[in-house]
Design a protein around this motif. Structure first.
Motif, PDB file in Angstrom:
ATOM      1  N   PHE A 159       0.853  -1.188   0.000  1.00 28.31           N
ATOM      2  CA  PHE A 159       0.000   0.000   0.000  1.00 28.31           C
ATOM      3  C   PHE A 159       0.891   1.241   0.000  1.00 28.31           C
ATOM      4  CE2 PHE A 159      -2.644   3.367   1.729  1.00 28.31           C
ATOM      5  CZ  PHE A 159      -3.827   3.178   1.048  1.00 28.31           C
ATOM      6  N   GLY A 160       0.675   2.114  -1.020  1.00 26.19           N
ATOM      7  CA  GLY A 160       1.479   3.317  -1.134  1.00 26.19           C
ATOM      8  C   GLY A 160       2.608   3.197  -2.122  1.00 26.19           C
ATOM      9  N   SER A 161       2.641   2.091  -2.896  1.00 27.71           N
ATOM     10  CA  SER A 161       3.754   1.876  -3.830  1.00 27.71           C
ATOM     11  C   SER A 161       3.558   2.586  -5.154  1.00 27.71           C
ATOM     12  CB  SER A 161       3.933   0.374  -4.076  1.00 27.71           C
ATOM     13  OG  SER A 161       2.770  -0.165  -4.662  1.00 27.71           O
ATOM     14  N   GLY A 162       2.426   3.268  -5.327  1.00 30.98           N
ATOM     15  CA  GLY A 162       2.205   3.977  -6.581  1.00 30.98           C
ATOM     16  C   GLY A 162       0.828   3.741  -7.156  1.00 30.98           C
TER      17      GLY A 162
ATOM     18  N   LEU B 119       1.942  -1.103   4.926  1.00 28.18           N
ATOM     19  CA  LEU B 119       2.511   0.138   4.412  1.00 28.18           C
ATOM     20  C   LEU B 119       3.793  -0.170   3.659  1.00 28.18           C
ATOM     21  CD1 LEU B 119       2.021   2.421   7.550  1.00 28.18           C
ATOM     22  CD2 LEU B 119       0.518   2.201   5.564  1.00 28.18           C
ATOM     23  N   ASP B 120       3.852   0.236   2.406  1.00 29.40           N
ATOM     24  CA  ASP B 120       5.030  -0.031   1.585  1.00 29.40           C
ATOM     25  C   ASP B 120       6.243   0.733   2.120  1.00 29.40           C
ATOM     26  OD1 ASP B 120       5.957  -1.269  -1.061  1.00 29.40           O
ATOM     27  OD2 ASP B 120       6.634   0.812  -1.242  1.00 29.40           O
ATOM     28  N   LYS B 121       7.429   0.208   1.858  1.00 31.44           N
ATOM     29  CA  LYS B 121       8.668   0.841   2.330  1.00 31.44           C
ATOM     30  C   LYS B 121       8.790   2.276   1.834  1.00 31.44           C
ATOM     31  CE  LYS B 121      13.682   0.073   2.531  1.00 31.44           C
ATOM     32  NZ  LYS B 121      14.027   1.480   2.253  1.00 31.44           N
TER      33      LYS B 121
ATOM     34  N   THR C 206       0.459  -3.023   9.263  1.00 32.49           N
ATOM     35  CA  THR C 206       1.792  -3.613   9.275  1.00 32.49           C
ATOM     36  C   THR C 206       2.695  -2.709   8.446  1.00 32.49           C
ATOM     37  OG1 THR C 206       0.995  -5.885   9.461  1.00 32.49           O
ATOM     38  CG2 THR C 206       3.220  -5.587   8.588  1.00 32.49           C
ATOM     39  N   ALA C 207       3.845  -2.363   8.983  1.00 30.46           N
ATOM     40  CA  ALA C 207       4.792  -1.503   8.269  1.00 30.46           C
ATOM     41  C   ALA C 207       5.915  -2.359   7.705  1.00 30.46           C
ATOM     42  CB  ALA C 207       5.350  -0.437   9.200  1.00 30.46           C
TER      43      ALA C 207
ATOM     44  N   GLY D 166      10.885  -5.767   8.671  1.00 27.52           N
ATOM     45  CA  GLY D 166      11.995  -5.066   8.035  1.00 27.52           C
ATOM     46  C   GLY D 166      13.324  -5.456   8.639  1.00 27.52           C
ATOM     47  N   TYR D 167      14.394  -4.914   8.075  1.00 25.52           N
ATOM     48  CA  TYR D 167      15.748  -5.290   8.487  1.00 25.52           C
ATOM     49  C   TYR D 167      16.095  -4.828   9.907  1.00 25.52           C
ATOM     50  CZ  TYR D 167      17.226  -7.112   3.959  1.00 25.52           C
ATOM     51  OH  TYR D 167      17.368  -7.885   2.840  1.00 25.52           O
TER      52      TYR D 167
END
Length: 741
Positions: A645-648, A665-667, A697-698, A720-721
């Motif tokens: 979500f939010g990638s374009g 939520l996209d990176k 979820t982020a 994430g990392y």
């Protein structure tokens, strides 16, 4: 005397003209007949190739299923395993499935216990072979139904010793369905035959040859003194070759093509044969014959008046006859042959050659009917004809394929024209009340129109690079990366073997609670590890498989693997956490996707709360059925996550229109943290989603600053990392153990 000689001379001239006319007419007729006959044989060959692909696909699909089940059964209980097979009987349209122990005693899904030790397929599978039998009458239930038997060996845990045989009885309708045809108005017949000529399966419309008959003893050639056709066919089959046959004396089966079926499980003894009756060619010639007969009458009348008028009329008639060979029967415009001929005569060959087809056009034929499909093709052809300028060409190649030649100085002008015709094509569905159309173009710039086939092939190659995608309507040949194309071909060629050898690994990226910092689940990711140990990154093969359709089978492979692993952890007493699995947008276009995934998870007796499904928002853009699919998945017990979500592609209206349990939520959104406007956007999105009852979820969280900001937003999970990179299964198991401490 002079008048008499003149009369004789005139009669002689008239006879000579008639003779010349007759010879010319006969030659023209023969030329057209040969051309139509070649087209007919080419169509027969194309149908045989399609039948071969369908049959091999159906057979390989069932053997992959049986092989997969056989591996799972290596250490399973027989009675429980046989009960589990019932779901696969219905899904794969078998008549029955069963397991034969090493002593030959079989248990079947329809309740039979019988001795099958004398069956040849049992003996061969006990020797480690996979087998597919010829058609035979089912004697087990006394129905005498025509069936085939599939069998694979089941090994002990050591994978060396065969402990039994897994078999499935396929209904005859499987092969009969593969052999159905829609060309020549039902006058084409399809068969599967053995190398010795025995017919194993036939299309439902077959009249002359049927199951149980032998095509060699049925006399392919009607002339007992001419066995050349039969001898050549027998010789070709023994050598594994393809070939044509033709016998105009035979009415029902006069033109035929045969080619081998590459099915190792049958001993490579099966052939597919496609035949057509002489009436097909006769019907196609009828229009020509009617025209010729009319012309003969007209010319005979004209000859009596003037030799000059006769010659003029003859030339005109010849021109009309030739035109018949270059007219497309659907659009009534030029066909590909006419396009080639006109291209040869063009002095200026500089321009743009475009290959076009309509994505998923077969859905229109299947849902709206062939007549409506032809109406669509005529509408598209009309658009191209109206767009065509002076010295430009357009033709209908076949099916939904068109070829264009436009003369413009640069790509910008071509793009402008493409956008114009694309818009007009996309307006057709509303007018004709059909599903949406998505035209796809490949364009090649050429300076000379000499050999059309290779030029058209380049345009087709460009088109194939975007076929299956929904973000582009056209691609220019100059945009192609030919090294990448070769690499993609190698990946495509290796896909089947990679599935069989389980080269695709499942990695897990853990998800942690934003507040407790404890493990709450994971996302399943796929990696391709080649035999040499090298890893192919997902960006190399995922987009490729989305274009060629292999992603559907890869999605199912990953889903099965995750279900199998979750079940193993459950049986080991491991604490269970949900794992989310990605489903590509291509998989969502198939109507039975929900039933398929529900069937898989039930086959592992696994609660759906342990498997979540991730769908990218791009999949919701052009799929009108996505709302119903989401509801069906929820009914089946799956939680649905909106990925990237939010990638374009994102539209906040998506959150209101569709029911998702979690948005990820996209990176690219998470990276906004630290920017005032970006943080305001994140705050608005999360508050809106939470007001709809969705969890957050982020993805791509890498810094403590990002983590703290997301915690303040009451974000639920972090991926994430910062916490963990994607892990192989063994390393992820260590995370599970730590979570239980």
């Amino acid at each position: 005397m002079y008048k008499k000689n003149e009369g004789i001379r005139n009669v002689a001239v008239l006879c000579a003209i008639l003779l010349i006319f007759g010879i010319a007419l006969f030659g023209c007729f023969g030329q057209i007949r040969n051309s139509l006959q070649q087209q007919l044989m080419s169509s027969i060959e194309g149908m045989a190739e399609q039948n071969e692909i369908l049959i091999e696909k159906e057979v390989s699909t069932r053997f992959r299923l049986l092989s997969s089940l056989a591996r799972e059964f290596s250490d399973g209980d027989e009675s429980i395993f046989v009960d589990r097979l019932q779901g696969f009987v219905e899904t794969y349209q078998f008549k029955r499935m069963g397991y034969i122990a090493s002593d030959g005693i079989a248990q079947t899904t329809d309740g039979y216990h019988l001795d099958m030790s004398d069956r040849e397929t049992f003996r061969q599978s006990m020797q480690g072979k996979q087998r597919l039998t010829d058609t035979f009458e089912d004697q087990i239930d006394g129905s005498d139904e025509i069936v085939n038997a599939f069998s694979v060996p089941v090994y002990e845990k050591d994978q060396k010793t065969v402990k039994g045989v897994l078999f499935a009885t396929g209904r005859y309708e499987m092969f009969e369905g593969c052999l159905q045809n829609e060309i020549f108005e039902g006058q084409a017949f399809n068969y599967i035959v053995k190398m010795d000529g025995m017919i194993i399966a036939a299309s439902g419309n077959s009249r002359e040859w049927g199951i149980g008959k032998n095509i060699f003893t049925a006399d392919i050639s009607a002339d007992e003194n001419d066995d050349a056709a039969k001898s050549r066919m027998i010789s070709d089959m023994k050598s594994g070759k393809s070939g044509y046959g033709m016998d105009p004396k035979r009415k029902e089966v006069s033109l035929y093509y045969y080619m081998p079926l590459k099915i190792e499980e049958t001993g490579d003894e099966w052939y597919v044969v496609t035949a057509a009756s002489e009436s097909v060619l006769t019907n196609r010639m009828q229009v020509v014959m009617d025209a010729i007969n009319s012309l003969i009458v007209i010319i005979l009348v004209i000859i009596s008046v003037s030799v000059g008028v006769y010659i003029y009329s003859w030339r005109k008639s010849k021109k009309e006859l030739i035109s018949l060979a270059y007219q497309d029967p659907v659009t009534l415009g030029d066909n590909f042959a006419a396009f080639k001929e006109k291209a040869k005569s063009k002095k200026d060959g500089a321009g743009w050659l475009a290959a076009m087809d309509l994505a998923d056009f077969k859905l229109i034929n299947s849902t709206c009917g062939v007549k409506k499909g032809d109406e669509v093709l005529r509408a598209v052809s009309e658009i191209f004809e109206n767009e065509k300028g002076d010295n430009e060409l357009v033709a209908h190649v076949n099916a939904d394929r068109f070829v264009l030649f436009w003369m413009e100085e640069n790509q910008d002008a071509i793009k402008e024209r493409l956008e114009r015709v694309i818009k007009k094509i996309e307006e057709i569905p509303e007018r004709l009340e059909i599903p949406n159309l998505f035209p796809v173009f490949g364009i090649y710039h050429t300076m000379v129109l000499d050999e059309i086939d290779p030029l058209y092939g380049n345009a087709v190659l460009a088109k194939h690079q975007i076929k299956g995608r929904r973000d582009r309507h056209y691609m220019f040949y100059d945009e192609l990366n030919h090294e990448s194309i070769q690499e993609n071909r190698e990946l495509e060629d290796h896909f089947e073997m990679a599935l069989e050898k389980e080269e695709f690994e499942i990695w897990y990226q853990p998800k942690y609670s934003a507040h407790t910092r404890k493990l709450v689940g994971a996302e399943a990711l796929v990696r391709w590890r080649r035999q040499d140990g090298s890893l192919i990154p997902p960006l190399k093969f995922i987009p490729l498989f989305e274009r060629n359709g292999n992603i559907i089978r890869l999605d199912e492979y990953v889903f099965r693997a995750v279900c199998r692993q979750q079940k193993a952890w459950q049986e080991q007493g491991q604490k269970m956490f949900p794992v989310s699995v990605n489903i590509s947008r291509v998989s969502l276009y198939y109507s039975n996707v929900v039933e398929k995934y529900e069937s898989i998870i039930r086959s592992y007796d696994l609660d759906s709360k342990y498997i979540q499904l991730e769908i990218t928002e791009s999949a919701t853009i052009d799929n009108n059925e996505i709302f119903n699919l989401l509801e069906q998945f929820h009914t089946a017990g799956f939680k649905i996550l909106l990925d990237d979500f939010g990638s374009g592609y994102s539209s906040l209206s998506t959150l209101n229109r569709m029911h998702f349990d979690t948005i990820k939520l996209d990176k690219s959104l998470v990276d906004y943290i630290g920017d005032d406007n970006g943080e305001k956007l994140l705050n608005s999105i999360t508050k809106l989603a939470q007001s709809f009852g969705m969890e957050i979820t982020a993805e791509g969280v890498e810094t403590v600053e990002q983590l703290m900001f997301l915690c303040n937003l009451d974000c639920d999970d972090i991926q994430g990392y910062y916490f963990s990179r994607p892990l192989p299964v063994r390393e992820y198991e260590e995370c599970l153990k730590e979570a239980c401490m």
